[in-house]
Every structure is written in C-alpha cells, then in structure tokens.
Design an enzyme around this catalytic site. Sequence first.
Site, PDB file in Angstrom:
ATOM      1  N   CYS A 133     -18.021   1.574  28.810  1.00 55.51           N
ATOM      2  CA  CYS A 133     -19.094   1.816  28.915  1.00 55.51           C
ATOM      3  C   CYS A 133     -20.487   0.508  30.071  1.00 55.51           C
ATOM      4  CB  CYS A 133     -20.279   1.892  28.308  1.00 55.51           C
ATOM      5  SG  CYS A 133     -22.231   2.233  28.912  1.00 55.51           S
ATOM      6  N   CYS A 136     -23.311  -0.067  29.558  1.00 52.99           N
ATOM      7  CA  CYS A 136     -23.859  -1.317  28.400  1.00 52.99           C
ATOM      8  C   CYS A 136     -22.964  -2.884  29.004  1.00 52.99           C
ATOM      9  CB  CYS A 136     -22.818  -0.635  27.057  1.00 52.99           C
ATOM     10  SG  CYS A 136     -23.909   1.067  26.970  1.00 52.99           S
ATOM     11  N   ASP A 137     -22.018  -2.933  29.479  1.00 52.20           N
ATOM     12  CA  ASP A 137     -20.996  -3.746  29.193  1.00 52.20           C
ATOM     13  C   ASP A 137     -21.038  -4.538  30.532  1.00 52.20           C
ATOM     14  OD1 ASP A 137     -20.962  -3.491  26.115  1.00 52.20           O
ATOM     15  OD2 ASP A 137     -19.008  -2.188  26.642  1.00 52.20           O
TER      16      ASP A 137
END
Length: 335
Positions: A133, A136-137
């Site tokens: 993701c 997300c990261d």
Amino acid sequence: MRDIIIIGSGPAGFTAAIYAARAELKPLLIASSVEIGGELMNTTEVENFPGFPEAIMGPDLMGKMQAQAERFGTEVVYDDVVELELEGPVKRVELGSGEVHEAKSLIFATGSAYRKLGLPEEEVLSGHGLSWCATCDGFFFREKQIAVVGGGDSAMEEATFLTRFADKVYVIHRRDSLKASKIMQQRAFDNPKIEFIWNSEVAAIHGDGQVNGVTLRDTVTGDVRALDLDGLFVAIGNDPRTHLVHGKLDLTPEGTIAVHGRSSRTSVAGVFAAGDVIDPFYRQAVTAAGSGTVAALDAEHYLAALEDTSSPEEAESESEAAEEAAAIARFAEVN
C-alpha cells in the site's frame, strides 16, 4: 436468535459493531481465528487515520477499535465461518468448531487480500520495507530507492505516487509491455524518477530485518541479477474475500459484493456488506470504517422496519424508503 451478526474483524467490521452495539443490538462479531484485525495487522505506523496526529501502529489501532466495540457490548468470537445460509428471515452462520449462530440480519465485512509474490521472505519482511500500500507507507521512503512490482493501473498509480517521496522508483514487470491504461502508462513514462525493468520477476527478497534488495530473474533468458533497494511495493492486484457468498449474493464484474447505490444493501434482504469486500478502488482503513457505519445504520433501519412488517422483503423496502426520505429531508434543510 440474535438481531445481528457481523463477519469480519477489520475497520469495517469493528466500526459496524460499535454502531450496532450503541444501538443496543447486541452484535456478535465473528473474527478469524488467524487473521484478526485485517490487513492493518501487517502495517507498522498508520499516519493517515484521523485522530492520531503522532501516528499509531496498525495492530494498536485495531486493538483500540476492538476495545471500543466490546465496551458497548459487542461479543467477539475467534473462529472461522465455514458455511452461510442467507435466504429467508433467519440467517445461519456455521463456524469451524461446528457451532451455529442465527440472526435476523448479517453484515459481511471480510475485506480483501493483497496478492503476494509467493516468496517466503514476504512473511518476514512485511511491514519492514515490504508493503502492498503506497498511500499507507510511501511517506517512510523519503529520498530512498524503491521498486514497484506490477504492470497494471494500480502499479502505475503506486509508482507515480511514490515519486513524491523516493529519489528513484523502479517498476519491475514480467513482460515487455504494460496492462495499464494508456494514460496511466504515459504518466509513468513521463516521470523522470521512474525506471522500468522489463521481462523480469522478483526471485528473492533480501534483508535482515529490513528490505535491502532483491534478486531479479529474466523471464526470457532466465538470467539473474541483484538490485539494491530500500523498499519494495507489490501491486499485482488483490482479491475480495467473497468465497463464502459465491452463488448466494450478487457480485460486481470486479468480484466485489454488489450493493444498492451508496447503501450497504446486498441482493438478499437482511444481508449487508461493508469495507473492502464492496470497494474495488479505495481500500483505505478510513473508507472501510465509514462503510461499516453505513452497514450498521442500514441494518438498524431494516430491523426496525422488520418489527412492523411480516416479511424481510417488506422490511427492506420500508428501510430503503425511510433512508430516501431522510436523505430528501437533509437536502431540504441544507437548501
């Protein structure tokens, strides 16, 4: 006989449980015996969930959601669903233990699973430089060299997004052409930070506690070579966890559960769906949580209508009419 059963223990499932419990529906939430908490259990710091300005670890976030749901009276069972009976006024849920639970309504929130490369290192390095993701990261890879595996729209979108942070983004694809749409391809081709590695697959991921490189195998010649990296993102698709409802609920062309409009209502009266299992596009914790809210409210309206009618179909119709009337009233207030 319960009012509601919720299947799934991710952000959608636990948020639905919070709302259902606060409505005094005494929900039973069935969490997996293995993958409790959903994909966030494999995420380290979560910085994009509202309310946590200093970030929060994925498992900690899910622990707080569960504690909140249980505080209001949600009962959590750690087992796996093996069979569902959804037709008729009573929904039956059979667990791996052989135990059977019945309810007037059901929320299906089993999420989706990212497709993996099938390498043993994935289990060890997930959350330690290996991610599925970018949104997300990606922030954690500022001024780093990273790679994205894949050749579709998702891979191009992730690679382009990651150039906001990384100095260099390699795109590793097993063929010599992309499956992505022309516009997504061109956007990636035009980005000076992106370099394509064609006809290649990841044969191994390296790192002692943190990703530091991969071994690439040429899909034409079989030759192997090393590539130093600070991080690896896998974008080869994901699959909604719908195997339990195949042939029981209508699905979309993308394989997600079909729902009516912006609601959570499925093709079967009294059955609602939420989270990634209905969302082929966004797949974020916060959108899943919002979807869980919708499912709980839809189920609450359905159960209220059920008390005043003689059939689930009539209750579904009355619930839908009530929601439409409420939406019209809200629009009138604003305007």
